[in-house]
Design a protein around this motif. Structure first.
Motif, PDB file in Angstrom:
ATOM      1  N   PHE A 192       0.843  -1.194   0.000  1.00  0.00           N
ATOM      2  CA  PHE A 192       0.000   0.000   0.000  1.00  0.00           C
ATOM      3  C   PHE A 192       0.881   1.247   0.000  1.00  0.00           C
ATOM      4  O   PHE A 192       0.647   2.188  -0.763  1.00  0.00           O
ATOM      5  CB  PHE A 192      -0.926   0.004   1.215  1.00  0.00           C
ATOM      6  CG  PHE A 192      -1.920   1.149   1.200  1.00  0.00           C
ATOM      7  CD1 PHE A 192      -3.067   1.065   0.436  1.00  0.00           C
ATOM      8  CD2 PHE A 192      -1.687   2.300   1.945  1.00  0.00           C
ATOM      9  CE1 PHE A 192      -3.980   2.118   0.407  1.00  0.00           C
ATOM     10  CE2 PHE A 192      -2.593   3.351   1.930  1.00  0.00           C
ATOM     11  CZ  PHE A 192      -3.743   3.259   1.156  1.00  0.00           C
ATOM     12  N   ASN A 195       2.520   1.799  -3.407  1.00  0.00           N
ATOM     13  CA  ASN A 195       1.638   2.261  -4.475  1.00  0.00           C
ATOM     14  C   ASN A 195       1.075   3.653  -4.224  1.00  0.00           C
ATOM     15  O   ASN A 195       0.952   4.448  -5.153  1.00  0.00           O
ATOM     16  CB  ASN A 195       0.483   1.268  -4.663  1.00  0.00           C
ATOM     17  CG  ASN A 195       0.894   0.021  -5.409  1.00  0.00           C
ATOM     18  OD1 ASN A 195       0.915   0.001  -6.638  1.00  0.00           O
ATOM     19  ND2 ASN A 195       1.235  -1.030  -4.680  1.00  0.00           N
ATOM     20  N   VAL A 196       0.736   3.943  -2.980  1.00  0.00           N
ATOM     21  CA  VAL A 196       0.147   5.248  -2.685  1.00  0.00           C
ATOM     22  C   VAL A 196       1.206   6.348  -2.694  1.00  0.00           C
ATOM     23  O   VAL A 196       0.927   7.494  -3.031  1.00  0.00           O
ATOM     24  CB  VAL A 196      -0.578   5.204  -1.321  1.00  0.00           C
ATOM     25  CG1 VAL A 196      -1.048   6.596  -0.905  1.00  0.00           C
ATOM     26  CG2 VAL A 196      -1.770   4.272  -1.416  1.00  0.00           C
ATOM     27  N   TYR A 197       2.440   5.991  -2.316  1.00  0.00           N
ATOM     28  CA  TYR A 197       3.517   6.962  -2.377  1.00  0.00           C
ATOM     29  C   TYR A 197       4.557   6.487  -3.384  1.00  0.00           C
ATOM     30  O   TYR A 197       5.614   5.991  -3.023  1.00  0.00           O
ATOM     31  CB  TYR A 197       4.161   7.156  -1.001  1.00  0.00           C
ATOM     32  CG  TYR A 197       5.186   8.274  -0.975  1.00  0.00           C
ATOM     33  CD1 TYR A 197       4.786   9.602  -1.084  1.00  0.00           C
ATOM     34  CD2 TYR A 197       6.543   7.991  -0.868  1.00  0.00           C
ATOM     35  CE1 TYR A 197       5.705  10.626  -1.071  1.00  0.00           C
ATOM     36  CE2 TYR A 197       7.481   9.014  -0.860  1.00  0.00           C
ATOM     37  CZ  TYR A 197       7.063  10.322  -0.962  1.00  0.00           C
ATOM     38  OH  TYR A 197       7.977  11.340  -0.959  1.00  0.00           O
ATOM     39  N   PHE A 310      -3.459   9.827  -9.383  1.00  0.00           N
ATOM     40  CA  PHE A 310      -3.320   9.240  -8.050  1.00  0.00           C
ATOM     41  C   PHE A 310      -4.356   8.152  -7.793  1.00  0.00           C
ATOM     42  O   PHE A 310      -4.089   7.195  -7.057  1.00  0.00           O
ATOM     43  CB  PHE A 310      -3.448  10.334  -6.985  1.00  0.00           C
ATOM     44  CG  PHE A 310      -3.412   9.810  -5.580  1.00  0.00           C
ATOM     45  CD1 PHE A 310      -2.216   9.403  -4.995  1.00  0.00           C
ATOM     46  CD2 PHE A 310      -4.584   9.697  -4.833  1.00  0.00           C
ATOM     47  CE1 PHE A 310      -2.182   8.909  -3.699  1.00  0.00           C
ATOM     48  CE2 PHE A 310      -4.557   9.202  -3.542  1.00  0.00           C
ATOM     49  CZ  PHE A 310      -3.352   8.810  -2.972  1.00  0.00           C
ATOM     50  N   SER A 311      -5.524   8.258  -8.404  1.00  0.00           N
ATOM     51  CA  SER A 311      -6.570   7.254  -8.175  1.00  0.00           C
ATOM     52  C   SER A 311      -6.132   5.875  -8.638  1.00  0.00           C
ATOM     53  O   SER A 311      -6.527   4.855  -8.049  1.00  0.00           O
ATOM     54  CB  SER A 311      -7.862   7.662  -8.886  1.00  0.00           C
ATOM     55  OG  SER A 311      -7.662   7.721 -10.296  1.00  0.00           O
ATOM     56  N   HIS A 313      -3.030   4.707  -8.473  1.00  0.00           N
ATOM     57  CA  HIS A 313      -2.143   4.201  -7.413  1.00  0.00           C
ATOM     58  C   HIS A 313      -2.952   3.774  -6.192  1.00  0.00           C
ATOM     59  O   HIS A 313      -2.670   2.737  -5.578  1.00  0.00           O
ATOM     60  CB  HIS A 313      -1.137   5.279  -7.018  1.00  0.00           C
ATOM     61  CG  HIS A 313      -0.191   5.648  -8.109  1.00  0.00           C
ATOM     62  ND1 HIS A 313       0.936   4.908  -8.404  1.00  0.00           N
ATOM     63  CD2 HIS A 313      -0.205   6.681  -8.998  1.00  0.00           C
ATOM     64  CE1 HIS A 313       1.576   5.464  -9.408  1.00  0.00           C
ATOM     65  NE2 HIS A 313       0.911   6.533  -9.788  1.00  0.00           N
ATOM     66  N   LEU A 314      -3.950   4.560  -5.843  1.00  0.00           N
ATOM     67  CA  LEU A 314      -4.780   4.215  -4.691  1.00  0.00           C
ATOM     68  C   LEU A 314      -5.540   2.923  -4.929  1.00  0.00           C
ATOM     69  O   LEU A 314      -5.650   2.072  -4.028  1.00  0.00           O
ATOM     70  CB  LEU A 314      -5.760   5.358  -4.402  1.00  0.00           C
ATOM     71  CG  LEU A 314      -6.685   5.168  -3.196  1.00  0.00           C
ATOM     72  CD1 LEU A 314      -5.877   5.018  -1.919  1.00  0.00           C
ATOM     73  CD2 LEU A 314      -7.670   6.334  -3.088  1.00  0.00           C
ATOM     74  N   GLY A 317      -3.202   0.058  -4.513  1.00  0.00           N
ATOM     75  CA  GLY A 317      -2.918  -0.127  -3.100  1.00  0.00           C
ATOM     76  C   GLY A 317      -4.048  -0.848  -2.378  1.00  0.00           C
ATOM     77  O   GLY A 317      -3.804  -1.746  -1.570  1.00  0.00           O
ATOM     78  N   VAL A 318      -5.275  -0.489  -2.679  1.00  0.00           N
ATOM     79  CA  VAL A 318      -6.432  -1.138  -2.054  1.00  0.00           C
ATOM     80  C   VAL A 318      -6.509  -2.604  -2.487  1.00  0.00           C
ATOM     81  O   VAL A 318      -6.810  -3.493  -1.676  1.00  0.00           O
ATOM     82  CB  VAL A 318      -7.725  -0.389  -2.421  1.00  0.00           C
ATOM     83  CG1 VAL A 318      -8.950  -1.174  -1.963  1.00  0.00           C
ATOM     84  CG2 VAL A 318      -7.719   0.999  -1.780  1.00  0.00           C
TER      85      VAL A 318
END
Length: 481
Positions: A192, A195-197, A310-311, A313-314, A317-318
């Motif tokens: 997570f 991917n988010v960062y 960014f969506s 990557h989010l 991550g999810v």
């Protein structure tokens, strides 16, 4: 005040009570986390131990896989000026040296009794983190091949010692029943965050972020390892006693028959140990062989790992978090071979998706878009989360405190690092030899299908042998009894 309460709560549990509680469950995992029981009883020592293990392993996994595998390639080709073939040779050397150092370290830990000494393992890890901190700091300044080779040598020592020292912490910090869930938490946190960062895959960006992230962790680990900080000493002393209860892994105890729960350690030279090693080697090899080519294909990564949105990557991550949690449940309640089947099947499916997109773009250029379907990267994320969860939980569960150093060193060193960097070297060689993208991914898909089919046949033959011997095979396939 908190640590005083921890000491009084933990001290009331004797070794006999702990073992009696474990044996009272007939050594069967029922899907219920012991961590929740500790929280309800306000027994904070094991809770803190699990938290430490998750933090150490998630940070270490992210650093070692991402920084070493991707940052090192950028360092060698862009800053040092080597060809990809030369870098692949150095990476293969890194894998081999890491493996030999890991095995030597693990065997030494077991023979000297360090595998049962938590303070010794903390001190080994502090030395590893300190060396890696320095290596990360100086990496962007390397400009010559000899300096690059010296960096490789030092990194191999750090990685090799760190493998058994870190993975063996599970016998001290994680209850056997919770290892699947804790492994899922490590996987979820690591992926997570990755991917988010998302990081720029250049060595300068890697180094700057990693140095800043490693500094507070090194200070905290130094306090635990120093033996001079009173609060840390008391915590380490309480955590060190837990291996008497947590030490014997899940696959080192019988689960059927009149003597359910009897300790039967898995021998290092047995098929029970080397079977999982071979399977995990195949998993890491297939993953790295395909991923390095995928991330160098713009149409594959612009809608996923290198997306400007960014969506995306989010979402990835999810997917990693949910997949890791599912893998933790499956690991806890099913035989490990069935989880291996899921992993090989998912890798086969995702590479089928990628090769289909490549063929479609070649045959029908008008139908091909700039990016591939996000389903491809999502299925890939599921497969990666499944096998990463399995990797964190499997080796301690094949071990006891007397064998965990050797088993984790061989398991992670051979099936993890050696497989990863050998396949990375092979992927770089394929690029140098101008193997087409479709041919490369076809090789990866063929390997995944071969391993999947071979495992299906092996499970079927094993059940036939069990039926011929009169063993009970009436339960649902793969479910732990």
């Amino acid at each position: 005040m908190v640590f005083q309460y921890i000491e009084s709560a933990s001290g009331s549990r004797t070794k006999r009570e702990a073992n009696a509680g474990f044996e009272g469950r007939n050594h069967r995992l029922r899907g219920r986390m012991r961590l929740f029981t500790y929280l309800r009883r306000r027994e904070w020592t094991p809770v803190l131990g699990c938290g430490l293990f998750v933090g150490f392993m998630a940070a270490g996994y992210y650093y070692n896989v991402t920084f070493v595998q991707l940052g090192l390639l950028d360092l060698g080709t862009r800053l040092v000026g080597m060809t990809e073939l030369q870098v692949s040779t150095w990476m293969a050397a890194l894998a081999l040296l890491t493996f030999f150092v890991a095995v030597a370290s693990g065997v030494t830990m077991d023979r000297r009794g360090w595998s049962s000494e938590l303070l010794v393992k903390f001190r080994l890890l502090f030395g590893v983190v300190a060396l890696q901190f320095l290596l990360t700091l100086v990496a962007p300044t390397i400009r010559t091949v000899p300096a690059f080779g010296a960096w490789i040598l030092a990194a191999s020592v750090a990685l090799g010692v760190g493998i058994p020292a870190s993975f063996s912490l599970a016998v001290d910090l994680v209850p056997v029943e919770d290892r699947g869930y804790v492994a899922a938490a490590i996987t979820a946190v690591a992926y997570f965050a990755a991917n988010v960062y998302p990081l720029d895959w250049r060595i300068e960006a890697f180094s700057a972020v990693m140095v800043a992230a490693m500094a507070p962790g090194a200070v905290a680990l130094g306090a635990l390892a120093s033996g001079r900080v009173g609060v840390a000493n008391r915590l380490v002393a309480r955590l060190a006693r837990q291996h008497e209860e947590f030490g014997v892994g899940r696959f080192c105890r019988t689960e059927t028959g009149e003597r359910t729960g009897e300790v039967r350690p898995v021998r290092t030279r047995s098929f029970a140990f080397w079977g999982p090693v071979v399977l995990m080697f195949g998993v890491f090899f297939v993953d790295s062989l395909g991923f390095l080519r995928i991330i160098e294909t713009p149409s594959f990564v612009l809608g996923a790992w290198q997306s400007p949105d960014f969506s995306d990557h989010l979402a990835l991550g999810v997917v990693h978090v949910v997949s890791a949690l599912v893998a933790g449940v499956l690991y806890t309640n099913f035989d490990r071979n069935w989880l291996f089947l899921w992993v090989f099947g998912l890798f086969s499916l995702t590479h089928l998706f990628y090769t289909t997109d490549v063929r479609t773009a070649a045959w029908f250029p008008a139908l091909a878009g700039g990016q591939v379907s996000p389903i491809n990267s999502a299925v890939y994320a599921v497969a990666v989360s499944f096998y990463t969860t399995l990797n964190f939980a499997l080796w301690p569960d094949l071990s006891t405190p007397e064998t965990v150093g050797t088993h984790t060193a061989v398991g992670v060193g051979l099936a993890g690092w050696l497989a990863t960097f050998l396949s990375t070297a092979l992927a770089l060689y394929f690029e140098t030899a101008e193997v087409t993208l479709l041919s490369h991914l076809n090789v990866v898909n063929a390997l995944a299908l071969l391993l999947f089919t071979g495992l299906v046949v092996a499970i079927y033959l094993r059940r036939l042998v069990a039926a011929a011997r009169g063993d009970d095979v009436s339960s649902s396939p793969g479910v732990r009894r």
